[in-house]
Write a protein that holds these residues in place. Sequence first.
Motif, PDB file in Angstrom:
ATOM      1  N   VAL A 121       0.828  -1.206   0.000  1.00  0.00           N
ATOM      2  CA  VAL A 121       0.000   0.000   0.000  1.00  0.00           C
ATOM      3  C   VAL A 121       0.862   1.256   0.000  1.00  0.00           C
ATOM      4  CG1 VAL A 121      -1.677   1.364   1.316  1.00  0.00           C
ATOM      5  CG2 VAL A 121      -1.929  -1.127   1.177  1.00  0.00           C
ATOM      6  N   LEU A 122       0.558   2.161  -0.900  1.00  0.00           N
ATOM      7  CA  LEU A 122       1.112   3.518  -0.870  1.00  0.00           C
ATOM      8  C   LEU A 122       0.084   4.421  -0.225  1.00  0.00           C
ATOM      9  CD1 LEU A 122       2.933   5.957  -1.740  1.00  0.00           C
ATOM     10  CD2 LEU A 122       1.682   5.933  -3.913  1.00  0.00           C
ATOM     11  N   VAL A 123       0.491   5.205   0.753  1.00  0.00           N
ATOM     12  CA  VAL A 123      -0.407   6.192   1.354  1.00  0.00           C
ATOM     13  C   VAL A 123       0.353   7.507   1.467  1.00  0.00           C
ATOM     14  CG1 VAL A 123       0.171   5.427   3.708  1.00  0.00           C
ATOM     15  CG2 VAL A 123      -1.899   6.756   3.311  1.00  0.00           C
ATOM     16  N   SER A 124      -0.233   8.567   0.909  1.00  0.00           N
ATOM     17  CA  SER A 124       0.448   9.860   0.902  1.00  0.00           C
ATOM     18  C   SER A 124      -0.537  10.978   1.182  1.00  0.00           C
ATOM     19  CB  SER A 124       1.125  10.100  -0.456  1.00  0.00           C
ATOM     20  OG  SER A 124       0.152  10.368  -1.447  1.00  0.00           O
ATOM     21  N   THR A 125       0.006  12.100   1.621  1.00  0.00           N
ATOM     22  CA  THR A 125      -0.783  13.333   1.681  1.00  0.00           C
ATOM     23  C   THR A 125      -0.275  14.211   0.553  1.00  0.00           C
ATOM     24  OG1 THR A 125       0.757  14.217   3.340  1.00  0.00           O
ATOM     25  CG2 THR A 125      -1.297  13.248   4.135  1.00  0.00           C
ATOM     26  N   ASP A 126      -1.208  14.720  -0.253  1.00  0.00           N
ATOM     27  CA  ASP A 126      -0.788  15.369  -1.487  1.00  0.00           C
ATOM     28  C   ASP A 126      -1.738  16.489  -1.863  1.00  0.00           C
ATOM     29  OD1 ASP A 126       0.790  15.765  -3.701  1.00  0.00           O
ATOM     30  OD2 ASP A 126       0.511  13.763  -4.536  1.00  0.00           O
ATOM     31  N   PHE A 127      -1.187  17.526  -2.483  1.00  0.00           N
ATOM     32  CA  PHE A 127      -2.013  18.548  -3.122  1.00  0.00           C
ATOM     33  C   PHE A 127      -2.383  18.073  -4.521  1.00  0.00           C
ATOM     34  CE2 PHE A 127       0.041  21.556  -0.102  1.00  0.00           C
ATOM     35  CZ  PHE A 127      -1.114  22.147   0.392  1.00  0.00           C
ATOM     36  N   LEU A 128      -3.625  18.304  -4.909  1.00  0.00           N
ATOM     37  CA  LEU A 128      -4.103  18.017  -6.256  1.00  0.00           C
ATOM     38  C   LEU A 128      -4.833  19.243  -6.768  1.00  0.00           C
ATOM     39  CD1 LEU A 128      -5.558  14.438  -5.641  1.00  0.00           C
ATOM     40  CD2 LEU A 128      -3.414  14.980  -6.809  1.00  0.00           C
ATOM     41  N   ARG A 129      -4.667  19.534  -8.048  1.00  0.00           N
ATOM     42  CA  ARG A 129      -5.322  20.725  -8.584  1.00  0.00           C
ATOM     43  C   ARG A 129      -6.752  20.395  -9.008  1.00  0.00           C
ATOM     44  NH1 ARG A 129      -5.657  20.947 -14.127  1.00  0.00           N
ATOM     45  NH2 ARG A 129      -4.350  19.469 -15.282  1.00  0.00           N
ATOM     46  N   LYS A 130      -7.644  21.376  -8.813  1.00  0.00           N
ATOM     47  CA  LYS A 130      -9.030  21.251  -9.251  1.00  0.00           C
ATOM     48  C   LYS A 130      -9.351  22.294 -10.317  1.00  0.00           C
ATOM     49  CE  LYS A 130     -12.071  20.278  -6.028  1.00  0.00           C
ATOM     50  NZ  LYS A 130     -12.886  20.406  -4.786  1.00  0.00           N
ATOM     51  N   SER A 131      -8.384  23.140 -10.602  1.00  0.00           N
ATOM     52  CA  SER A 131      -8.525  24.195 -11.609  1.00  0.00           C
ATOM     53  C   SER A 131      -7.415  24.044 -12.634  1.00  0.00           C
ATOM     54  CB  SER A 131      -8.435  25.578 -10.954  1.00  0.00           C
ATOM     55  OG  SER A 131      -9.503  25.786 -10.055  1.00  0.00           O
TER      56      SER A 131
END
Length: 221
Positions: A121-131
């Motif tokens: 399992v990979l588990v990360s906290t990440d920013f993702l763009r919505k725009s």
Amino acid sequence: MTARLAEISNITDQSRVLDLGCGTGVPALDIAVKTGASVVGVDLAVGHAKIANEHAVKYKVKNPELRAEFHAGSYFDIPAEVKALAPFTHVIMQTSMFYAHHRIDEVLDQVSSVLAPESGVLVSTDFLRKSPLSEIKDFLKMNSMDTLLSKEEMEAALKRNGLEYTGGEVLDSHCVKCNIAKKNKMGNHEKGDKQFFRTREEFVREGKVSFQIIMAKKLKE
């Protein structure tokens, strides 16, 4: 946040955890103490790895069964001595992968290479763009990012590298609160740092960027 990552990804005393971008090791050590898992950390800064190993020695005073070690290295090229310890049941990346979205396939290929097939399992906290990228230029500049993937782009990148997106959690409210708190702790002379946290807060609050836990499972080789 560390405790939540361990919980959501089901880390136990049978787990073998690799923390990429481990910093000075405290989150990984806390996981080891709380769950009984064995942990290995990798950080680009030699000094961070040294401090992390020093922290491990101190943690072992109260937790003699602690299994932890830390190495200097890059998540673009995981050190051979760490790869020799594979396979890992879990790879954790806290607030580090979004700095490498422009080289995401290199990172995910490395992650995939050390995870246990069909169960890792990979588990990360990440920013993702919505725009669109054109609308988050200031966010990218302030955070020294070359680009930022959308959720759909991240899922596609995971799949290209033998990983399947399995869910996660949206942490936007948590992100906003944390950045407000950090901003408010700053003195008036720390205008640059205040703007850094203000930018993160504003872009997340406006729905242009999202902060999330991302989980993925290693597929059969």
